[in-house]
Structure formats: C-alpha cells, structure tokens
Design a protein around this motif. Structure first.
Motif, PDB file in Angstrom:
ATOM      1  N   GLU A 159      59.286 -65.380  23.993  1.00  0.00           N
ATOM      2  CA  GLU A 159      59.831 -66.708  24.251  1.00  0.00           C
ATOM      3  C   GLU A 159      60.633 -66.744  25.549  1.00  0.00           C
ATOM      4  OE1 GLU A 159      62.092 -67.952  20.877  1.00  0.00           O
ATOM      5  OE2 GLU A 159      60.363 -67.944  19.519  1.00  0.00           O
ATOM      6  N   SER A 160      60.499 -67.868  26.260  1.00  0.00           N
ATOM      7  CA  SER A 160      61.206 -68.077  27.525  1.00  0.00           C
ATOM      8  C   SER A 160      61.961 -69.401  27.447  1.00  0.00           C
ATOM      9  CB  SER A 160      60.218 -68.106  28.693  1.00  0.00           C
ATOM     10  OG  SER A 160      59.411 -66.941  28.720  1.00  0.00           O
ATOM     11  N   TRP A 161      63.293 -69.313  27.447  1.00  0.00           N
ATOM     12  CA  TRP A 161      64.143 -70.498  27.378  1.00  0.00           C
ATOM     13  C   TRP A 161      64.863 -70.635  28.718  1.00  0.00           C
ATOM     14  CZ3 TRP A 161      64.505 -73.561  22.898  1.00  0.00           C
ATOM     15  CH2 TRP A 161      63.869 -73.046  21.760  1.00  0.00           C
ATOM     16  N   PRO A 162      64.398 -71.536  29.612  1.00  0.00           N
ATOM     17  CA  PRO A 162      64.999 -71.657  30.953  1.00  0.00           C
ATOM     18  C   PRO A 162      66.504 -71.930  30.889  1.00  0.00           C
ATOM     19  CG  PRO A 162      62.939 -72.878  30.827  1.00  0.00           C
ATOM     20  CD  PRO A 162      63.266 -72.463  29.428  1.00  0.00           C
ATOM     21  N   GLY A 163      67.246 -71.181  31.703  1.00  0.00           N
ATOM     22  CA  GLY A 163      68.681 -71.371  31.773  1.00  0.00           C
ATOM     23  C   GLY A 163      69.436 -70.895  30.555  1.00  0.00           C
ATOM     24  N   SER A 164      68.760 -70.237  29.619  1.00  0.00           N
ATOM     25  CA  SER A 164      69.416 -69.779  28.387  1.00  0.00           C
ATOM     26  C   SER A 164      69.139 -68.297  28.123  1.00  0.00           C
ATOM     27  CB  SER A 164      68.952 -70.622  27.190  1.00  0.00           C
ATOM     28  OG  SER A 164      69.511 -70.143  25.981  1.00  0.00           O
ATOM     29  N   HIS A 165      67.921 -67.982  27.650  1.00  0.00           N
ATOM     30  CA  HIS A 165      67.618 -66.595  27.297  1.00  0.00           C
ATOM     31  C   HIS A 165      66.109 -66.386  27.173  1.00  0.00           C
ATOM     32  CE1 HIS A 165      67.398 -68.636  23.378  1.00  0.00           C
ATOM     33  NE2 HIS A 165      66.591 -67.667  23.014  1.00  0.00           N
ATOM     34  N   VAL A 166      65.727 -65.121  27.108  1.00  0.00           N
ATOM     35  CA  VAL A 166      64.359 -64.745  26.746  1.00  0.00           C
ATOM     36  C   VAL A 166      64.434 -63.910  25.478  1.00  0.00           C
ATOM     37  CG1 VAL A 166      63.561 -64.771  29.136  1.00  0.00           C
ATOM     38  CG2 VAL A 166      64.347 -62.614  28.124  1.00  0.00           C
ATOM     39  N   LEU A 167      63.359 -63.900  24.730  1.00  0.00           N
ATOM     40  CA  LEU A 167      63.308 -63.136  23.482  1.00  0.00           C
ATOM     41  C   LEU A 167      61.964 -62.439  23.377  1.00  0.00           C
ATOM     42  CD1 LEU A 167      64.411 -62.386  20.632  1.00  0.00           C
ATOM     43  CD2 LEU A 167      63.291 -64.469  19.798  1.00  0.00           C
ATOM     44  N   ILE A 168      62.008 -61.129  23.134  1.00  0.00           N
ATOM     45  CA  ILE A 168      60.796 -60.353  22.857  1.00  0.00           C
ATOM     46  C   ILE A 168      60.969 -59.679  21.503  1.00  0.00           C
ATOM     47  CG2 ILE A 168      59.338 -58.423  23.549  1.00  0.00           C
ATOM     48  CD1 ILE A 168      59.944 -58.982  26.397  1.00  0.00           C
ATOM     49  N   ASP A 169      60.051 -59.969  20.598  1.00  0.00           N
ATOM     50  CA  ASP A 169      60.068 -59.402  19.248  1.00  0.00           C
ATOM     51  C   ASP A 169      58.800 -58.561  19.104  1.00  0.00           C
ATOM     52  OD1 ASP A 169      60.165 -58.846  16.541  1.00  0.00           O
ATOM     53  OD2 ASP A 169      60.909 -60.832  16.003  1.00  0.00           O
ATOM     54  N   VAL A 170      58.961 -57.253  18.940  1.00  0.00           N
ATOM     55  CA  VAL A 170      57.832 -56.328  19.037  1.00  0.00           C
ATOM     56  C   VAL A 170      57.801 -55.370  17.840  1.00  0.00           C
ATOM     57  CG1 VAL A 170      56.738 -54.540  20.439  1.00  0.00           C
ATOM     58  CG2 VAL A 170      57.978 -56.391  21.542  1.00  0.00           C
ATOM     59  N   VAL A 171      56.614 -55.158  17.315  1.00  0.00           N
ATOM     60  CA  VAL A 171      56.371 -54.068  16.356  1.00  0.00           C
ATOM     61  C   VAL A 171      55.557 -53.012  17.093  1.00  0.00           C
ATOM     62  CG1 VAL A 171      55.241 -53.379  14.216  1.00  0.00           C
ATOM     63  CG2 VAL A 171      56.461 -55.560  14.325  1.00  0.00           C
ATOM     64  N   TRP A 172      56.052 -51.772  17.118  1.00  0.00           N
ATOM     65  CA  TRP A 172      55.339 -50.720  17.840  1.00  0.00           C
ATOM     66  C   TRP A 172      55.226 -49.457  16.999  1.00  0.00           C
ATOM     67  CZ3 TRP A 172      58.630 -46.550  18.836  1.00  0.00           C
ATOM     68  CH2 TRP A 172      60.008 -46.820  18.836  1.00  0.00           C
TER      69      TRP A 172
END
Length: 243
Positions: free
Chosen positions: A136-149
C-alpha cells in the motif's frame, strides 16, 4: 462604411493547425517518470565469510493483483485507489521487489554474488519464497508492506515460514513513496538475511531441519522480531561502505 474581409480557407486551416499543434505539445509536455526499488549503494555486510559456503535463490515474488501493473497505484482511502499513468515502475513490480531482495539479502547475509560460486559446487542453497499480501502507498502519510516469506535449503522439505509487516512514514511526493517502500523492503531483507546467517552457522556443525508449522528450526532458529530487521536496516543505511 468599412467592408469586412472574408476569411479564406487557408486562414482557417492555418488556425486549426496551430491549435492542434498547441494541444499536442501540451499533451507531450508531461513526461513519464520511472522508479525502481533497487539500492543506490551496497548496505554493509553484517557477517563476512572468507570462503563462501552457501548460495541464496529468491523465487519469483507474488504480489496482489491490484498492484501487479507497471503504473504506481496509490491509496485515496481504504476503499479507493488511483492508478498513476505518468508514474511507473522501471520493470514489473514483482521483479522490482525480487531484484531488491536478491541484492539486499545476499549483501547482508554475506553470500557470494551470482557469479562467484558455480552452480555445480557442493554448497547448500537457501531458497526464499516471498508472497506479498499487501503493498500500500498512502501519499504524504505512509507505505505498508505485508509479506509472508519462507526459507528452506535445497536438501530439506521443511520450511521456516515467517510474517513481516512493515510500515514506513513518508512525506509528500511519489519519490517519497518509493523511498518508503525501499526502506520497508530493506527491513524484510534484513530479517530474511538474519535467518539465513543463523541457518548457515548452525549447518556448519550438523544438518539443519526446519519445523515449518511451528516457525522454528531444530537449533532454536526462529522468525526474527520486527525490531531486529528494522535495526539492521537502519544500521546498513547509516554505515559507511567498506573498502
């Protein structure tokens, strides 16, 4: 009495042509911008080996269908996204993530480059599979990466399965969004590298077996805490390059 001069067809065509050229020029004035998740500089290798004794392979990365495109996709709200036609990834997003992980995990785990160890040599191969649940990319706020590896060696059927959810604050601008994703991927790579280093060190004494369902290995190797990866990523970001 002043007589009006009739407009000639030549004048009309010339006017239409000028307007058309102005429209085409205006449309062409917005260039397409390309972004990459690759690293600018090599992070510090946290564990060096005089004689590399293992290799790392990262399988093709899975990403959500909504972001599996060349354009950047940004969040407007929880239920709406915007596809940016003029802001694109340099390659496909799965390839961008995979290439970034290959570089960072190899560097931080102390593994040799792809051409350093021949495929025919008798060395363990750590196979890494990555499934991105959220990007997810939230301009001016944050990014989020949720990963199963997962990590497994070529000789084992068991795998160590871990989950990483990384949220990075960002400022305004799409370049800042990409920078946030690069930092987040750096955290995930640091966590994967920690498991690979621990596995390689343990395998020096005896063969290593993961207990996939429990998320732990026979010699106490388990999934790293989020803080472990964050600290490693922060260290590599501020550390000077080694000669």
């Amino acid at each position: 009495m002043m007589l009006r001069q009739p407009c000639s067809w030549r004048m009309i065509i010339r006017t239409v042509t000028v307007i058309g050229l102005a429209i085409v020029t205006a449309c062409a004035s917005a260039p397409t911008r390309f972004y990459t998740l690759g690293t600018d500089a090599q992070p510090r290798i946290t564990s060096s080996t005089a004689s590399p004794s293992f290799r790392i392979e990262v399988r093709p990365v899975k990403v959500p269908t909504a972001v599996a495109r060349s354009q950047l996709v940004v969040q407007i709200n929880a239920a709406q996204v915007q596809v940016l036609e003029d802001d694109r990834w340099a390659s496909s997003l799965p390839d961008e993530i995979r290439d970034a992980l290959i570089a960072r995990v190899n560097q931080q785990a102390g593994a040799p480059g792809a051409g350093t160890v021949a495929h025919g040599e008798d060395v363990p191969v750590y196979q890494i599979a990555v499934d991105v649940q959220r990007f997810e990319s939230w301009p001016g706020s944050h990014v989020l990466i949720d990963v199963v590896w997962t990590v497994r060696t070529s000789a084992d059927v068991e795998t160590l399965t871990c989950h990483s959810a990384v949220r990075e604050p960002v400022s305004d601008g799409y370049q800042a969004l990409v920078g946030g994703h690069r930092r987040a991927i750096g955290v995930v790579a640091a966590q994967i590298a920690k498991v690979v280093r621990a596995s390689a060190a343990s395998a020096t004494d005896s063969p290593l077996r993961f207990t996939g369902a429990a998320g732990k290995a026979a010699k106490g190797i388990s999934c790293p805490h989020a803080a472990d990866g964050a600290q490693a990523a922060a260290d590599s970001a501020i550390a000077p390059l080694e000669e």
